[in-house]
Design a protein around this motif. Structure first.
Motif, PDB file in Angstrom:
ATOM      1  N   THR A 173      35.113  18.045  31.446  1.00 61.08           N
ATOM      2  CA  THR A 173      35.951  18.905  32.278  1.00 61.08           C
ATOM      3  C   THR A 173      35.765  18.553  33.749  1.00 61.08           C
ATOM      4  O   THR A 173      36.738  18.428  34.503  1.00 61.08           O
ATOM      5  CB  THR A 173      35.616  20.388  32.040  1.00 61.08           C
ATOM      6  OG1 THR A 173      35.825  20.678  30.652  1.00 61.08           O
ATOM      7  CG2 THR A 173      36.473  21.294  32.885  1.00 61.08           C
ATOM      8  N   ALA A 174      34.516  18.366  34.187  1.00 64.10           N
ATOM      9  CA  ALA A 174      34.242  17.987  35.575  1.00 64.10           C
ATOM     10  C   ALA A 174      34.861  16.633  35.890  1.00 64.10           C
ATOM     11  O   ALA A 174      35.433  16.441  36.977  1.00 64.10           O
ATOM     12  CB  ALA A 174      32.740  17.965  35.833  1.00 64.10           C
ATOM     13  N   ALA A 233      41.058  25.361  40.187  1.00 67.41           N
ATOM     14  CA  ALA A 233      40.178  24.437  39.467  1.00 67.41           C
ATOM     15  C   ALA A 233      39.190  25.205  38.599  1.00 67.41           C
ATOM     16  O   ALA A 233      38.916  24.811  37.464  1.00 67.41           O
ATOM     17  CB  ALA A 233      39.435  23.540  40.449  1.00 67.41           C
ATOM     18  N   LEU A 234      38.664  26.309  39.122  1.00 65.52           N
ATOM     19  CA  LEU A 234      37.743  27.127  38.326  1.00 65.52           C
ATOM     20  C   LEU A 234      38.445  27.739  37.121  1.00 65.52           C
ATOM     21  O   LEU A 234      37.881  27.793  36.023  1.00 65.52           O
ATOM     22  CB  LEU A 234      37.116  28.215  39.196  1.00 65.52           C
ATOM     23  CG  LEU A 234      36.157  27.731  40.272  1.00 65.52           C
ATOM     24  CD1 LEU A 234      35.732  28.896  41.168  1.00 65.52           C
ATOM     25  CD2 LEU A 234      34.940  27.072  39.654  1.00 65.52           C
ATOM     26  N   ALA A 235      39.666  28.189  37.313  1.00 66.76           N
ATOM     27  CA  ALA A 235      40.433  28.745  36.203  1.00 66.76           C
ATOM     28  C   ALA A 235      40.706  27.672  35.154  1.00 66.76           C
ATOM     29  O   ALA A 235      40.571  27.917  33.948  1.00 66.76           O
ATOM     30  CB  ALA A 235      41.740  29.342  36.717  1.00 66.76           C
ATOM     31  N   ALA A 236      41.076  26.478  35.599  1.00 74.51           N
ATOM     32  CA  ALA A 236      41.326  25.382  34.661  1.00 74.51           C
ATOM     33  C   ALA A 236      40.059  25.027  33.888  1.00 74.51           C
ATOM     34  O   ALA A 236      40.103  24.782  32.679  1.00 74.51           O
ATOM     35  CB  ALA A 236      41.846  24.159  35.415  1.00 74.51           C
ATOM     36  N   ALA A 267      39.421  25.283  29.825  1.00 75.59           N
ATOM     37  CA  ALA A 267      39.006  24.105  29.053  1.00 75.59           C
ATOM     38  C   ALA A 267      37.677  24.330  28.347  1.00 75.59           C
ATOM     39  O   ALA A 267      37.523  24.013  27.158  1.00 75.59           O
ATOM     40  CB  ALA A 267      38.912  22.892  29.976  1.00 75.59           C
ATOM     41  N   ILE A 268      36.700  24.886  29.051  1.00 73.70           N
ATOM     42  CA  ILE A 268      35.350  25.037  28.500  1.00 73.70           C
ATOM     43  C   ILE A 268      35.288  26.161  27.472  1.00 73.70           C
ATOM     44  O   ILE A 268      34.570  26.064  26.476  1.00 73.70           O
ATOM     45  CB  ILE A 268      34.332  25.241  29.641  1.00 73.70           C
ATOM     46  CG1 ILE A 268      34.253  23.965  30.479  1.00 73.70           C
ATOM     47  CG2 ILE A 268      32.956  25.614  29.099  1.00 73.70           C
ATOM     48  CD1 ILE A 268      33.486  24.119  31.783  1.00 73.70           C
ATOM     49  N   GLY A 269      36.055  27.223  27.696  1.00 70.96           N
ATOM     50  CA  GLY A 269      36.057  28.358  26.770  1.00 70.96           C
ATOM     51  C   GLY A 269      36.254  27.961  25.321  1.00 70.96           C
ATOM     52  O   GLY A 269      35.466  28.340  24.455  1.00 70.96           O
TER      53      GLY A 269
END
Length: 82
Positions: free
Chosen positions: A21-22, A4-7, A11-13
């Motif tokens: 995203t959350a 989830a952190l990687a996803a 997305a945010i990058g």
């Protein structure tokens, strides 16, 4: 959790908003059973099923996760955690 952190980072990058995203991650569903599946029984026993793709490294990680997630307000620790 790390997936989830990687996803979220992917997305945010490039510019997706943190809130959207959350929200998207909060709608995620379990696609594979037996992958850190948590079940709470009425007698306050919590079952964590991490049997999906079980190998020595994943079992060690599952045991570490179970011990680090242990809640101190749940009463005495189980005999295997002592």
């Amino acid at each position: 959790m790390s997936n989830a952190l990687a996803a979220a980072a992917v997305a945010i990058g490039p510019g997706a908003g943190v809130e959207s995203t959350a929200a998207a991650l909060s709608r995620a569903v379990l696609l594979a059973s037996a992958r850190m599946e948590v079940t709470d029984r009425p007698d306050r026993v919590q079952i964590i099923n991490g049997a999906f793709n079980a190998n020595p490294d994943s079992m060690k990680a599952a045991a570490f996760t179970a011990l680090s997630a242990w809640r101190t307000d749940a009463g005495p620790s189980p005999s295997w955690a002592r």
